[in-house]
Scaffold this active site. Structure first.
Site, PDB file in Angstrom:
ATOM      1  N   ALA A  49      16.357  -4.102 -32.144  1.00 52.15           N
ATOM      2  CA  ALA A  49      15.383  -5.544 -32.394  1.00 52.15           C
ATOM      3  C   ALA A  49      16.456  -6.613 -32.867  1.00 52.15           C
ATOM      4  CB  ALA A  49      14.595  -5.398 -33.562  1.00 52.15           C
ATOM      5  N   GLN A 195      19.329   6.776 -26.546  1.00 49.57           N
ATOM      6  CA  GLN A 195      20.089   5.866 -27.156  1.00 49.57           C
ATOM      7  C   GLN A 195      21.106   6.580 -28.101  1.00 49.57           C
ATOM      8  OE1 GLN A 195      16.816   5.399 -26.695  1.00 49.57           O
ATOM      9  NE2 GLN A 195      16.339   3.641 -26.471  1.00 49.57           N
ATOM     10  N   ASP A 236      11.832  -2.092 -35.896  1.00 51.90           N
ATOM     11  CA  ASP A 236      11.720  -3.220 -34.737  1.00 51.90           C
ATOM     12  C   ASP A 236      10.691  -4.087 -35.429  1.00 51.90           C
ATOM     13  OD1 ASP A 236      12.826  -0.573 -33.146  1.00 51.90           O
ATOM     14  OD2 ASP A 236      12.736  -2.420 -31.825  1.00 51.90           O
TER      15      ASP A 236
END
Lengths: 362, 362
Positions: A49, A195, A236
């Site tokens: 983000a 990730q 986020d």
């Protein structure tokens, strides 16, 4: 250790460390137009983000140069359209919208066509620097909250790569490690994009912090066995009541942490707060292509004809969150009061820190 | 639809459908000695607790022919050693030990060297047939417990492939579907071995049951959104108090199901019960090689030097389990009473079925 630089402004382009190629190779995408940046965002060459916010700001800076306009008002109108395109490249992270709005305010404040490109460039560079500074500050604040030793579980990647630099959840672990806390990181691989396995372990190895990788579904059992002292993740988007949108799987970890009486921390700069939303139920959740789940190296993991659900994020209700660590202070429940106090800035740091001191893990 | 046959006795060898190659190709391993069977088990060409029991029985049948012995007692002693080797090939599934013990009892009851090989072969074939029959029966019983319509979430593979045939958790879904219940299966991919993505979707497609694949960590969020009517899984070992060892990630699903008031069912033949263990804390949990997590097609998913924890199973405490579906009846809490009653066989089916009727989902 050389700092990891996910995004670098070269004066006329944005150099993006290609996160789809890590950890296998460090290659770069050079974005010379706002469209290049939008493409890099959609393809997840840059993700996380705060990093999306920074990239979005540079997209507007690039647009400020590339757009042809005969007068200021025309250019400002074109920038608004570009802003929509950038902000909607990925819908869940509010930082993208936040950065676009800030850049458009700067554009609105320009009084001549000539000054606009330079003002936008300066604003994007400032936003980038402020993000790094915010992450460093929230990491120091968060480091005090972590235990003196033991295993800290994290999900996805909330490191330098996910931000303008330094990281959020991983920044907190790093700052605590640099304070001398004897921590070990436990990292979920984070399907489907991996990730955790690809990016977070890569960062932690460079930081020299002991690291263990697990599949996502092993976290619950290890929490139940008392192997984890706390969980820390990024975000986020955070609603006014403290509900947290973050990578799919975050909600599960939060429930499992509470079930096993393990603190669950969220680390994010205040640019991730969306106080316009009363609760997380209103946060748009991006559903990505099933191909992301099915692709496996050169092959596929399931027979042809299988349908896939691939929500990229989930919402963790505030009741599962122990504290939210920001650069302005650590907010404890009730978040609807403490988050507003943080943003209003009316309270000294200590006032926010001590709202729920009994919750502290250390 | 042709039945899926994971294990086939050819009269002098065990033909094993190679589950490491599914869904990409249907190839077979022909095990001509007990060592071949042990290798197929260790390499996970055959997996799933009931299937391991059946394979283990055939391993002993093969050993009964291949071992040279000058007298009955010598052969029985050699078989005991082979039994240890077979039973320890994978430690968590109790069915392997259960099948070995049953085969060794048969060997002990032989009165001549000449009769032993035939007796062992007949016993293995009988055990295999009984497993299929038990699965069909528990599937019919379990089908009554499933809701009339909606989404049923399952983890890993508890289908025909995991058993002598027909399946347990997937058998229940199949039987309910064949009863006319309008169900959809939601399948977790089940990292690291991807049994859900590779095997369960493959079976469900052949059965014609609508199927959605998700990553493991998406299950929690979908449960929270009310998209799942019930969860059903198999088991590798069930302790006397109802604690359930099953594929890693099962515990997380059970906690998330209870948190969202969704019934959580376990389907397993009584050969999976281990009433010698008072609780799941005593169940040995196999930790497999980190390579299983790291390997990705031809490549790897994490940088070199990362350490991995790869527990293959976890234990779900009985308090999260709504009911345990066996071929002798459906056991409801308190499991320490109902499981013993099932095994003792002293109660009519109805008595066991109605222990906690208010828990029923339909």
């Amino acid at each position: 250790m050389p700092e990891i630089v996910p995004l670098e402004w070269t004066g006329d382009a944005l150099r993006v460390l290609d996160q789809t190629r890590l950890p296998w190779e460090q290659s770069f995408v050079v974005a010379r137009s706002h469209r290049d940046v939008v493409r890099a965002i959609r393809d997840m060459r840059v993700r996380g983000a705060p990093a999306l916010g920074v990239a979005g700001a540079y997209a507007l800076a690039l647009a400020g140069r590339e757009l042809n306009a005969s007068n200021l008002r025309e250019l400002q109108a074109s920038l608004s359209r570009v802003g929509e395109e950038v902000a909607s490249a990925r819908p869940t992270a509010v930082n993208l919208r936040w950065a676009v709005d800030r850049m458009l305010r700067t554009a609105s404040s320009c009084t001549s066509l000539a000054e606009l490109p330079k003002r936008l460039e300066a604003e994007a560079v400032a936003l980038h620097q402020e993000d790094v500074a915010a992450n460093q500050r929230l990491s120091r604040l968060g480091a005090d909250v972590l235990p003196q030793e033991g295993t800290v579980l994290t999900h996805c990647n909330a490191g330098a790569l996910a931000t303008g630099g330094y990281g959020t959840a991983l920044g907190v672990i790093r700052a605590a490690w640099e304070q001398g806390k004897r921590l070990r990181a436990m990292v979920t691989e984070t399907r489907p994009f991996l990730q955790g396995a690809r990016l977070t372990t890569w960062e932690l190895l460079q930081l020299g912090i002991p690291t263990q990788l697990i599949v996502d579904s092993a976290a619950g059992s290890l929490l139940a066995q008392g192997e984890v002292r706390c969980v820390i993740v990024g975000a986020d988007r955070i609603a006014a009541n403290g509900d947290v949108a973050n990578k799919i799987g975050t909600y599960s970890l939060a429930v499992l942490a509470r079930e096993n009486r393990v603190p669950f921390y969220v680390a994010a700069p205040t640019s991730t707060l969306d106080l316009s939303l009363p609760s997380g139920a209103l946060i748009p959740i991006e559903e990505r292509s099933g191909e992301e789940v099915l692709r496996w190296g050169e092959g596929r993991i399931a027979p042809a004809g299988v349908s896939v659900r691939n929500p990229a994020f989930d919402v963790t209700p505030a009741r599962y969150v122990t504290a939210i660590i920001t650069e302005r202070g650590v907010a404890w429940p009730p978040f609807d009061e403490t988050l507003r106090a943080l943003v209003a800035g009316g309270l000294p740091r200590e006032a926010v820190m001590v709202v729920a001191p009994h919750e502290k893990a250390s």
